[in-house]
Design a protein around this motif. Structure first.
Motif, short mmCIF file in Angstrom:
data_model
loop_
_atom_site.label_atom_id
_atom_site.label_comp_id
_atom_site.label_asym_id
_atom_site.label_seq_id
_atom_site.Cartn_x
_atom_site.Cartn_y
_atom_site.Cartn_z
N UNK C 593 -83.82 -74.94 -10.47
CA UNK C 593 -82.78 -75.39 -9.54
C UNK C 593 -81.62 -75.97 -10.31
N UNK C 594 -81.86 -76.23 -11.61
CA UNK C 594 -80.77 -76.74 -12.46
C UNK C 594 -80.94 -76.25 -13.88
N UNK C 595 -82.09 -76.59 -14.48
CA UNK C 595 -82.34 -76.26 -15.89
C UNK C 595 -81.18 -76.70 -16.77
N UNK C 596 -80.82 -77.97 -16.64
CA UNK C 596 -79.78 -78.56 -17.49
C UNK C 596 -78.48 -77.77 -17.42
N UNK C 597 -78.08 -77.47 -16.21
CA UNK C 597 -76.90 -76.62 -16.03
C UNK C 597 -75.66 -77.18 -16.74
N UNK C 598 -75.42 -78.49 -16.61
CA UNK C 598 -74.18 -79.05 -17.16
C UNK C 598 -74.18 -79.04 -18.68
N UNK C 599 -75.31 -79.41 -19.29
CA UNK C 599 -75.31 -79.48 -20.76
C UNK C 599 -75.59 -78.12 -21.39
N UNK C 600 -76.40 -77.31 -20.71
CA UNK C 600 -76.83 -76.05 -21.34
C UNK C 600 -75.84 -74.93 -21.05
N UNK C 601 -75.36 -74.85 -19.80
CA UNK C 601 -74.49 -73.72 -19.45
C UNK C 601 -73.01 -74.10 -19.54
N UNK C 602 -72.64 -75.25 -18.98
CA UNK C 602 -71.22 -75.65 -18.97
C UNK C 602 -70.81 -76.13 -20.36
N UNK C 603 -71.64 -77.01 -20.95
CA UNK C 603 -71.45 -77.35 -22.37
C UNK C 603 -70.20 -78.11 -22.73
N UNK C 604 -69.83 -79.12 -21.97
CA UNK C 604 -68.72 -79.98 -22.38
C UNK C 604 -69.26 -81.02 -23.35
N UNK C 605 -68.53 -81.26 -24.46
CA UNK C 605 -69.04 -82.24 -25.44
C UNK C 605 -69.15 -83.66 -24.88
N UNK C 606 -68.48 -83.93 -23.77
CA UNK C 606 -68.57 -85.26 -23.16
C UNK C 606 -69.88 -85.51 -22.44
N UNK C 607 -70.65 -84.44 -22.25
CA UNK C 607 -71.96 -84.56 -21.60
C UNK C 607 -73.03 -84.51 -22.68
N UNK C 608 -73.99 -85.40 -22.60
CA UNK C 608 -75.08 -85.30 -23.56
C UNK C 608 -76.41 -85.25 -22.82
N UNK C 609 -77.40 -84.90 -23.57
CA UNK C 609 -78.73 -84.74 -23.02
C UNK C 609 -79.63 -85.83 -23.56
N UNK C 610 -80.18 -86.65 -22.68
CA UNK C 610 -81.07 -87.71 -23.10
C UNK C 610 -82.48 -87.14 -23.18
N UNK C 611 -82.91 -86.93 -24.41
CA UNK C 611 -84.20 -86.28 -24.58
C UNK C 611 -85.34 -87.12 -23.99
N UNK C 612 -85.22 -88.43 -24.12
CA UNK C 612 -86.32 -89.31 -23.69
C UNK C 612 -86.50 -89.26 -22.18
N UNK C 613 -85.37 -89.30 -21.46
CA UNK C 613 -85.49 -89.35 -20.00
C UNK C 613 -85.46 -87.97 -19.36
N UNK C 614 -85.04 -86.97 -20.13
CA UNK C 614 -84.90 -85.63 -19.55
C UNK C 614 -83.78 -85.58 -18.53
#
Lengths: 205, 377, 644
Positions: C593-614
């Motif tokens: 339903x998302x699969x990290x759409x913003x960080x994985x597909x859109x990919x703006x450097x201003x967005x990051x992925x918090x590995x700990x919280x997912x």
């Protein structure tokens, strides 16, 4: 003016990620050292300066004259890194057993790490490698402190403050105050000096 | 459960030419969208299990498991599938004036379900003849705006997905057989949810033999008429064998043979003519213009039909036995044709077959189809 | 105050480009024109800032050819003039340059052309040195920062003495590096412009100016070159250092001379090698060359990219074989010096070590092994990506979606500017062709005609606003006139963003900061007969729909203008439009339903992925506050709040 350099040319690399203010830092440092009577040669990568790429400035300081704007492999005496992974990247190519490094601890994730295609290296592991590849290394919370001061860009001045306090290069707080006044105008001096002093305190033995 | 991910959906369905554009995967997530009748993956998604794949009616549709779960009996009863009753039907006076395909029974049932409060909205296919678009109708006027057959596959389920994501509403869906199957599967395959449920509170099934690829149809018709002027399209009952296209100033009859090439290959493996996975199914009534065939399949369907009759939404008459037999035979014929075609393409298997399959059936039916396929060859 | 204010006699650390500017000021330059292009841009920029103080006219011209014409007008009217451009600019200007070389100039005129070996900021490493030989013009190449200033000043004098344009070549590592320069005095006095044109066609100083009659003018042009050779024989910019009879003679020019100096120090070989550093590289002074070739039998030529010096030296060596004897060359053809990419001290040291049979180890083996072991940590390179808040990311996102929805495997022809990064995977890899300024539109005009041969893919072109004025207009005229079914998307971010936000004909100020009438991009397109739609690329849905509509219309050429200020523009830089936040409770993370759409597909450097919280989060330090990601999130987890 007779100033002492530990090496001639003394090779310093300022590294970071596009947009971190690398170029500004190298120019201020260059200006301060020029005023000490040194020949300063600065090589810069401009293309990626705003676009998230790895960015390096090479500073060559000499009593003799201009040097190549590119430092040869394995010849960096000092690495000032605004980003930890970049510190490592630079040392791999330019480091030697005598190299020293001052490293901002705040990671900037590469695109591949943001998208999940590649991992960002473990912080502890990077610190170990950093220690192995340098004679002395300081990891400091420059961005964190800069944010407390009001803007991430102060990280540069914090790093320069740390560098100046090591006494490796012929420059002191007064020289920087003059340069800050000249390049930023008097209004911005107090906050920048505060950043400078905080940086100095972070590497104090 | 044989659920795989979006990349597999792309290779097994879209790239294999099996996608019929039903909209089951559309707007579940930001990756799949539909445009001009075509379902496309906008960005790569690397999940190994996704609802898009789980619920698609053109891959891993396990007919036997579905039948057991929904009907409590084996798949492939003869002909039209489970059936509580069957009748000739026509919209009653409550529906009022309008141009309806056949007897207006779908519109009447949808309106009745709204009036009875069984659902808050009904998902159906509106838009132009060549640009069918899914909408959610919440009153009679909105239902009436969607009358008329489209003959082109529409991503109707996308509207359901969108509305479901917003949450709260109980929806009925007017569904083709593939869409009915897609919805039925949701009740069986949990991905990302605690208890699988069919999100539709009521399924009104439509009889369907095939749909046409909208882009292909548009391109085909563009060579004959000005597309903007098309007002309606219809396929009269056999033996006419034509698609009738009415524009502002002319009526065109196009032999069906000329447009058969526009039927998506995914329709050829469809075993369902009468929308077996619905609460009620509605289709043409052969030989009696202005009337529909109505099959009541579930308790819920029977309640709706009875209430609709009582409130003047429906008029029902008994269906002559010959019609019934003819319908049952036609439905069974399509089932066997579809399964055989799937088998010939290597797309049919049993539940324990390790290979990816579009359709799965019980061992007995599988043997029967194998045999028929062998005889044909 | 301009950064060209320097105290005469005192040493300053300045950029190569700044040194060139100072040299021009010391020569009394009056008219300056150019088109932005890395690494040349700071030349015009610095002179523009100094225009008021030093009484100059400085402009950013619409393209390099026009800039050369503007500068030439200055020279013909008696004003010393300078024109600056990057290497490909010379290609654009070369048509006029050929004719100007034939007609000659009056007041000193210098063409500064900056090459980019290694293509650090280019999509080519074209060599503009060869124009000097092809167009028969004198060429100078400064070897350090001081020379960059001094040779620029001398170039004006030389140009006046010869009555010819002088080419002065720099490279990225000189233009963009900084080093010590001792300033000289500035000239005094006023100049008055006047174009004399009443004399005969053959009267160089008073007649009409033309490269015809060719029979006379071409011969004169070659006489000027012959005179240049005489002057070059004596030039102090050609130097020899080393033993009288070295084992190896290195001939070099430009910034490479610093690499040679450094490499000899690294190898401790200065006592064995002679270095002939040439500042005047076309035409080569034969007597000087002969004298030095006689020093030894082995010659190494150190220069970047295509062998220019090497070939010219080999011709001379062949001509003077009787006097200098046979020579062994160790250069590009012999595999000592690479002919692609830039050089550096390491590469030169490697070549010298091989030629001199020296073992060189920059650092102890144990350290090298440690570095080797740490290498995997740095495996992921930093892909260049659009800046946070960049309108191009939003534009390309919508164009990508539109092309996918359209579903006919359509594609985009790219062009030159920041948006050329759209060819990279980090920016959706959406551009499928990338060549010269304006070429995207020309290619699309051609692709559009191929439907008759069964090609059913729709084609789009993109162009920046500056590129539009520079070279797209003729291509668009072609597409409209030939009724090519293509769509041009103009990514209008209101400035020449790639090179540092210089003005262009569509902006309201000129290089000197004065108000000028902007040329209306939209009106130009409409006047040419193109259907025009204007959208804000931050409105993702409207942009996608507009693009889809254009793709559907295969009857003609159309223009979509996507207008939004560059994130680095003075108006936007450092100012967030919105405070952007991620609600971790709504964020779907890696779920279906998302699969990290913003960080994985859109990919703006201003967005990051918090590995700990997912969960996704906003990096406050990087986020530019454009708020576009809020419309990308499928779960409504990203919210934007307008800033006061």
């Amino acid at each position: 003016m007779a100033v002492e350099l530990k090496h001639d040319p003394y090779n310093l690399i300022i590294t970071g990620v596009g947009g971190q203010g690398n170029v500004l830092a190298s120019r201020m440092l260059g200006s301060v050292l020029t005023s000490q009577g040194l020949w300063v040669t600065i090589g810069e990568t401009f293309g990626a300066s705003q676009r998230g790429g790895s960015v390096m400035s090479h500073l060559r300081l000499s009593q003799q004259g201009s040097w190549s704007p590119q430092i040869p492999s394995g010849q960096a005496h000092m690495v000032l890194a605004l980003e930890p992974l970049e510190a490592l990247r630079v040392l791999l190519k330019y480091g030697n057993p005598g190299s020293q490094a001052i490293v901002n601890d705040r990671p900037v994730l590469p695109y591949a790490a943001i998208t999940g295609k590649a991992p960002y290296p473990d912080t502890g592991e990077m610190r170990e490698q950093l220690a192995k590849l340098t004679a002395r290394a300081w990891t400091i919370p420059a961005t964190k402190t800069a944010l407390e001061l009001g803007a991430p860009i102060y990280a540069n001045i914090i790093m320069l403050g740390a560098l100046a306090s090591l006494g490796e290069l012929p420059m002191n707080r007064d020289d920087f105050e003059r340069e800050l006044t000249r390049s930023l105008g008097p209004a911005k001096v107090p906050r920048n000096l505060e950043a400078f002093d905080l940086g100095a305190s972070m590497v104090a033995a | 459960m044989n659920t795989r991910g979006p990349r597999q959906l792309l290779s097994e369905v879209q790239q294999a030419g099996l996608c019929v554009g039903c909209g089951s995967c559309v707007e579940l997530c930001p990756y799949f969208r539909s445009h001009g009748g075509k379902t496309v993956m906008l960005h790569d998604c690397d999940l190994s299990e996704g609802r898009c794949h789980a619920w698609c009616p053109k891959t891993e549709l396990d007919l036997e498991s579905l039948a057991q779960a929904l009907w409590g009996e084996a798949y492939a009863p003869a002909g039209v599938g489970p059936c509580l009753s069957v009748a000739a039907a026509q919209a009653g006076p409550a529906l009022g004036e309008g141009v309806y395909q056949g007897g207006g029974v779908v519109s009447a049932l949808a309106a009745a379900a709204l009036e009875l409060g069984m659902v808050d909205g009904v998902v159906l296919t509106g838009g132009e003849a060549l640009e069918p678009t899914p909408i959610v109708a919440r009153n009679l006027a909105e239902i009436k705006a969607c009358t008329g057959s489209k003959f082109a596959a529409a991503p109707t389920l996308a509207a359901l997905n969108r509305t479901q994501a917003a949450g709260g509403e109980r929806l009925g869906v007017v569904a083709t057989p593939c869409q009915g199957a897609a919805l039925a599967q949701r009740g069986l395959k949990p991905v990302n949810q605690e208890a699988p449920t069919n999100p539709a509170d009521l399924v009104l099934g439509l009889f369907c033999n095939w749909a046409l690829d909208p882009r292909g149809l548009a391109a085909f018709l563009a060579s004959r008429v000005e597309l903007k002027r098309i007002r309606s399209m219809d396929i009269p009952p056999p033996p006419a064998g034509v698609l009738v296209v009415r524009t502002d100033h002319e009526t065109l009859e196009i032999p069906l043979d000329e447009i058969r090439g526009l039927v998506p290959p995914g329709c050829a493996i469809c075993p369902d003519m009468t929308s077996e996975w619905a609460d009620l199914s509605v289709g043409m009534f052969e030989g009696r213009p202005g009337w529909n065939t109505l099959i009541v399949r579930s308790e819920k369907g029977r309640d709706l039909a009875e209430a609709a009759l009582e409130r003047g939404w429906l008029v029902l008459e008994e269906m002559p036995k010959s019609n019934w037999e003819h319908l049952d035979g036609a439905a069974q014929g399509k089932r066997l044709r579809g399964l055989r075609a799937a088998n010939q393409q290597g797309l049919l298997g049993t539940a324990d077959d390790p290979e990816p399959k579009a359709l799965r059936v019980g061992a007995q039916l599988m043997a029967q189809i194998e045999k028929a396929t062998g005889e044909e060859a | 105050m301009s950064n060209l204010d320097m105290t005469p006699g005192q040493r300053h650390t300045v950029m190569g480009n700044q040194a060139i500017c100072r040299g021009a000021l010391e020569a009394g330059v009056r008219v300056v024109a150019g088109y932005p292009g890395t690494p040349s841009s700071e030349i015009i920029e610095n002179l523009a800032r100094a225009a008021d103080e030093y009484g100059l006219y400085v402009e950013w011209s619409v393209n390099e050819k026009v800039s050369l014409e503007v500068a030439a007008a200055g020279s013909l009217a008696g004003m010393r003039s300078l024109c600056a451009m990057k290497q490909n600019g010379v290609n654009v200007a070369s048509d006029f340059l050929l004719h100007l070389a034939g007609s000659g100039v009056r007041a000193g005129m210098v063409l500064v052309h900056c090459d980019d070996p290694g293509a650090l900021s280019s999509v080519n490493e074209g060599e503009s040195r060869h124009f000097a030989r092809m167009l028969e013009l004198p060429q100078l190449e400064p070897g350090d920062f001081q020379e960059a200033k001094d040779m620029t000043k001398w170039a004006f004098e030389l140009s006046e003495e010869l009555g010819q344009v002088v080419m002065l070549r720099s490279v990225t590592r000189l233009s963009h590096a900084s080093g010590g320069v001792v300033a000289g005095p500035l000239p005094q006095g006023e100049a008055k412009a006047r174009f004399e044109h009443h004399g005969t066609l053959l009267d160089t100083n008073r007649g009409p100016v033309s490269s015809a009659p060719v029979s006379v003018k071409h011969a004169r042009q070659q006489e000027k070159l012959a005179r240049a050779v005489e002057l070059f024989e004596q030039s102090p910019f050609n130097t020899y250092q080393g033993p009288e009879e070295p084992e190896l003679l290195v001939i070099t020019s430009s910034i490479c001379q610093l690499y040679v100096k450094e490499a000899l120090a690294m190898l401790d070989a200065a006592g064995r090698v002679g270095v002939l550093k040439l500042g005047t590289t076309w035409p080569l002074p034969p007597k000087l060359i002969q004298k030095n070739l006689q020093r030894c039998g082995r010659i190494m030529v150190v220069e970047e990219v295509i062998p220019f010096l090497e070939e010219n030296l080999k011709i001379l060596a062949a001509e003077m074989a009787a006097e200098v004897g046979p020579k062994e060359f160790l250069a590009k053809r012999e595999g000592y010096i690479p002919s692609t990419g830039e050089l550096n001290p390491d590469l030169v040291a490697e070549a010298l070590a091989r030629a001199l049979d020296i073992q060189y180890q920059p650092r102890p083996a144990e350290y090298a092994a440690l570095a080797q072991a740490a290498a995997p940590s740095t495996d992921s390179p930093r892909e260049l990506a659009f800046c946070p808040g960049c309108p191009h990311r939003a534009s390309f996102w919508s164009l990508k979606n539109a092309l996918a929805l359209d579903g006919r495997d359509g594609f985009i022809c790219g062009d030159i500017g920041c948006y050329a990064m759209g060819a990279r995977p980090s920016n959706y890899g959406i551009l499928k062709t990338l060549h010269a300024m304006g070429s995207g539109t020309g290619l699309a005009s051609g692709f559009g005609q191929l439907g008759r041969f069964g090609m059913d893919q729709p084609v789009m072109a993109v162009s920046g606003d500056s590129t539009f004025y520079h070279a797209v207009i003729p291509a668009l005229i072609n597409a409209v006139h030939q009724r090519s079914p293509m769509s041009l998307v103009v990514l209008d971010n209101s400035g020449t963003a790639m090179t540092g936000f210089q003005p262009h004909p569509g902006t309201q100020n000129n290089a000197m900061g004065q108000p000028v009438p902007p040329v209306d991009l939209e009106a130009v397109c409409r006047t040419l007969g193109a259907e025009v739609t204007v959208c804000d690329p931050f409105d993702l849905e409207a942009t996608r729909e507009a693009a889809l509509k254009m793709l559907a219309d295969q009857s003609k050429a159309k223009v979509l203008i996507l207008r939004q200020l560059c994130a680095l523009s003075p108006e936007r830089k450092g100012k967030k439009l919105y405070d952007v936040q991620v609600d971790p409770d709504k964020c779907l993370g890696g779920q279906c339903g998302c699969n990290r759409f913003c960080t994985r597909a859109f990919g703006c450097p201003g967005l990051t992925w918090e590995r700990e919280t997912g969960r996704a989060s906003i990096d406050e330090v990087i986020c530019a506050g454009c708020g576009v990601c809020a419309s990308v999130c499928p779960a409504g987890a990203i919210t934007k709040t307008e800033r006061g």
